[in-house]
Design an enzyme around this catalytic site. Structure first.
Site, mmCIF file in Angstrom:
data_model
loop_
_atom_site.group_PDB
_atom_site.id
_atom_site.type_symbol
_atom_site.label_atom_id
_atom_site.label_comp_id
_atom_site.label_asym_id
_atom_site.label_seq_id
_atom_site.Cartn_x
_atom_site.Cartn_y
_atom_site.Cartn_z
ATOM 1 N N GLU A 64 0.826 -1.207 0.000
ATOM 2 C CA GLU A 64 0.000 0.000 0.000
ATOM 3 C C GLU A 64 0.866 1.266 0.000
ATOM 4 O O GLU A 64 0.510 2.261 -0.633
ATOM 5 C CB GLU A 64 -0.924 -0.001 1.221
ATOM 6 C CG GLU A 64 -2.001 -1.072 1.201
ATOM 7 C CD GLU A 64 -1.483 -2.435 1.621
ATOM 8 O OE1 GLU A 64 -0.334 -2.503 2.115
ATOM 9 O OE2 GLU A 64 -2.224 -3.421 1.449
ATOM 10 N N PRO A 272 12.022 -12.937 -0.323
ATOM 11 C CA PRO A 272 10.964 -13.193 0.663
ATOM 12 C C PRO A 272 10.244 -11.906 1.043
ATOM 13 O O PRO A 272 10.849 -10.832 1.096
ATOM 14 C CB PRO A 272 11.727 -13.776 1.859
ATOM 15 C CG PRO A 272 13.027 -14.258 1.302
ATOM 16 C CD PRO A 272 13.343 -13.315 0.177
ATOM 17 N N ARG A 273 8.957 -12.027 1.337
ATOM 18 C CA ARG A 273 8.144 -10.850 1.646
ATOM 19 C C ARG A 273 8.494 -10.241 3.007
ATOM 20 O O ARG A 273 8.535 -9.024 3.142
ATOM 21 C CB ARG A 273 6.662 -11.253 1.620
ATOM 22 C CG ARG A 273 5.679 -10.121 1.936
ATOM 23 C CD ARG A 273 5.608 -9.133 0.805
ATOM 24 N NE ARG A 273 4.543 -8.147 1.014
ATOM 25 C CZ ARG A 273 4.246 -7.202 0.130
ATOM 26 N NH1 ARG A 273 4.906 -7.107 -0.995
ATOM 27 N NH2 ARG A 273 3.263 -6.343 0.371
ATOM 28 N N GLY A 313 13.437 -2.412 0.261
ATOM 29 C CA GLY A 313 13.487 -1.244 -0.616
ATOM 30 C C GLY A 313 14.224 -1.451 -1.924
ATOM 31 O O GLY A 313 14.514 -0.468 -2.618
ATOM 32 N N GLU A 314 14.525 -2.709 -2.293
ATOM 33 C CA GLU A 314 15.294 -2.946 -3.517
ATOM 34 C C GLU A 314 14.533 -3.761 -4.563
ATOM 35 O O GLU A 314 15.056 -4.028 -5.640
ATOM 36 C CB GLU A 314 16.611 -3.656 -3.186
ATOM 37 C CG GLU A 314 17.537 -2.832 -2.304
ATOM 38 C CD GLU A 314 18.901 -3.458 -2.108
ATOM 39 O OE1 GLU A 314 19.901 -2.715 -2.071
ATOM 40 O OE2 GLU A 314 18.978 -4.703 -1.980
ATOM 41 N N ASN A 338 1.372 -7.461 -6.206
ATOM 42 C CA ASN A 338 1.164 -6.580 -7.350
ATOM 43 C C ASN A 338 1.986 -6.976 -8.585
ATOM 44 O O ASN A 338 3.210 -6.823 -8.595
ATOM 45 C CB ASN A 338 1.519 -5.153 -6.920
ATOM 46 C CG ASN A 338 1.145 -4.126 -7.961
ATOM 47 O OD1 ASN A 338 0.578 -4.456 -9.005
ATOM 48 N ND2 ASN A 338 1.446 -2.870 -7.703
ATOM 49 N N PRO A 339 1.332 -7.434 -9.669
ATOM 50 C CA PRO A 339 2.063 -7.792 -10.887
ATOM 51 C C PRO A 339 2.392 -6.592 -11.769
ATOM 52 O O PRO A 339 3.071 -6.751 -12.784
ATOM 53 C CB PRO A 339 1.086 -8.737 -11.604
ATOM 54 C CG PRO A 339 -0.260 -8.229 -11.205
ATOM 55 C CD PRO A 339 -0.114 -7.734 -9.784
ATOM 56 N N LEU A 340 1.913 -5.415 -11.404
ATOM 57 C CA LEU A 340 2.140 -4.239 -12.248
ATOM 58 C C LEU A 340 3.572 -3.724 -12.157
ATOM 59 O O LEU A 340 4.058 -3.072 -13.087
ATOM 60 C CB LEU A 340 1.169 -3.114 -11.864
ATOM 61 C CG LEU A 340 -0.312 -3.435 -12.068
ATOM 62 C CD1 LEU A 340 -1.167 -2.265 -11.609
ATOM 63 C CD2 LEU A 340 -0.610 -3.763 -13.525
ATOM 64 N N GLU A 341 4.248 -3.994 -11.047
ATOM 65 C CA GLU A 341 5.619 -3.499 -10.898
ATOM 66 C C GLU A 341 6.563 -4.128 -11.932
ATOM 67 O O GLU A 341 7.291 -3.410 -12.608
ATOM 68 C CB GLU A 341 6.102 -3.728 -9.464
ATOM 69 C CG GLU A 341 5.338 -2.852 -8.467
ATOM 70 C CD GLU A 341 5.639 -3.209 -7.026
ATOM 71 O OE1 GLU A 341 6.524 -4.045 -6.789
ATOM 72 O OE2 GLU A 341 4.987 -2.640 -6.129
#
EC number: 2.4.99.12
Length: 430
Positions: A64, A272-273, A313-314, A338-341
């Site tokens: 988000e 990993p998330r 952040g990478e 999110n697949p848009l990135e």
């Protein structure tokens, strides 16, 4: 009167649960120490250095925060005199705010939705408006904002069918919150219809589009890409698997073993998330593959199989290094990420069967043949490896998927500016 009694009961229940909530945060901190830091912010204590009359913008976690970046950047550029207090609820979200915005915004955790905590928060900050994201509906905080005439805006509104079923059982609590918002902007007409089903009215709701399309490559991402590429001395093809959860890695590593039989030079960059899983995932990878961790700051060697990105952040920058991307969370009943990135970088994208958090985005991508989604039937590792091998063997097919995905991103941009225009209209109206 009924709404007042409902809210009062809600407050009393949550106040009674406060000790349990704090204990839960402390227990969770065993895996992630960040959860026991800054506990005072969870209770509504704001740093004395924070300025008042700000715009509070809340995003629960990393995804988000990233989606809100264009919105916040536009606000900073167009209204530099406004003070922004950016709140999150998770440590990873907090770290992302610091990475993206530094000291350009005030940042703290949003307090627990318990009356003394939220009352202290609002008393200290005295915000002029509060912006919430997607499904972040905090009944107590929203009611207090409404009582204090703080403008309320919900943007990028999203509700799954499953969420509707849950919320309909709580209509007595959720409907007053929805009616308190000055405006609700939804991602799509389907989401708008779901908000109406749980108590919103046509007078304060409309469709703006999805903020997550409004992504771009800036100088910071380009600089980070250059930094990461220095670790890659060999010209190798790269498979990035992003934002994995427990259970994802077993599937990915099984598929990787099959792919390596035909493409031994393939490098897997695994992300990993959650930071608390970095060590466990590293141990899992090292059982079968030559693995280097990003934190080791060691160049990738010719015999390196996996580069574990144990950093924050990478991710966006590492997409720029990929040939193919697979989104985690789509194999483990998480609902996907999110697949848009990766689409921003014109990359072919493979996702697992569960992308329920991105139903509208997936519809757009599938309609334009811009993503490959795996079926639940059969051996999913074998299906994944087969799709990967097909893309690696067919560069024109990979380019087709990547270019189509990029076109979907560009065709759906604009929600950030529409949401910002509505916020400024509400502020200037007050």
């Amino acid at each position: 009167m009924r709404n007042f009694i409902t809210l009062l009961l809600y407050r009393l229940v949550l106040m009674s649960l406060l000790p349990l909530v704090i204990i839960t945060l402390v227990i969770r901190s065993k895996n992630n120490p960040q959860y026991r830091k800054r506990l005072s912010e969870r209770l509504g204590f704001v740093r004395s250095s924070f300025k008042q009359n700000s715009i509070v913008i809340h995003a629960a976690s990393v995804g988000e925060v990233i989606a809100l970046k264009p919105f916040v950047e536009k606000l900073l550029q167009q209204q530099p005199e406004l003070v922004i207090t950016f709140t999150t609820f998770t440590p990873t979200g907090s770290a992302q705010v610091s990475t993206l915005f530094g000291d350009r915004v005030q940042h703290c955790y949003l307090p627990l939705d318990i009356w003394p905590c939220t009352a202290m928060f609002l008393y200290k900050l005295k915000p002029k408006a509060a912006v919430f994201m997607e499904t972040e509906i905090w009944p107590n905080l929203v009611a207090q904002c409404k009582h204090k005439d703080i403008k309320l805006l919900l943007i990028n509104g999203r509700l799954s069918e499953k969420s509707v079923e849950s919320y309909q059982k709580l209509t007595w609590l959720i409907q007053p919150s929805l009616l308190a918002f000055d405006h609700i902007y939804c991602q799509s007409q389907d989401n708008l219809a779901r908000f109406l089903m749980i108590g919103a009215t046509n007078t304060n709701i409309s469709v703006s589009g999805n903020l997550k399309y409004d992504i771009s490559i800036n100088e910071k991402v380009a600089s980070k890409q250059k930094e990461l590429s220095q670790y890659l001395k060999e010209n190798r093809r790269i498979w990035v698997v992003a934002s994995t959860h427990q259970g994802d890695e077993d599937i990915i590593l099984s598929a990787f073993r099959l792919i390596k039989a035909q493409h031994p030079d393939l490098l897997l960059i695994l992300v990993p998330r959650h930071p608390e899983r970095f060590d466990a995932v590293a141990s899992l990878c090292k059982k079968c593959f030559n693995t280097i961790r990003r934190s080791e700051e060691t160049p990738i060697k010719p015999d390196t199989d996996i580069w574990l990105l144990d950093s924050l952040g990478e991710l966006l920058a590492v997409f720029a290094l990929a040939n193919v991307v697979t989104m985690g969370g789509s194999f483990s009943q998480i609902g996907g990420h999110n697949p848009l990135e990766p689409a921003l970088f014109k990359l072919p994208i493979i996702v697992g069967p569960d992308m329920n958090n991105f139903t509208d985005i997936m519809y757009q991508l599938m309609e334009q043949q811009a993503v490959i989604q795996l079926s639940e039937e059969g051996n999913i590792s074998e299906h994944l490896s087969a799709e990967m091998i097909n893309l690696l063997n067919n560069s024109s097919l990979a380019d087709k998927y990547g270019n189509s995905a990029h076109k979907v991103v560009l065709a759906n941009q604009g929600a950030s500016q529409r949401s910002l225009d509505k916020l400024l209209a509400l502020i200037h109206k007050s």
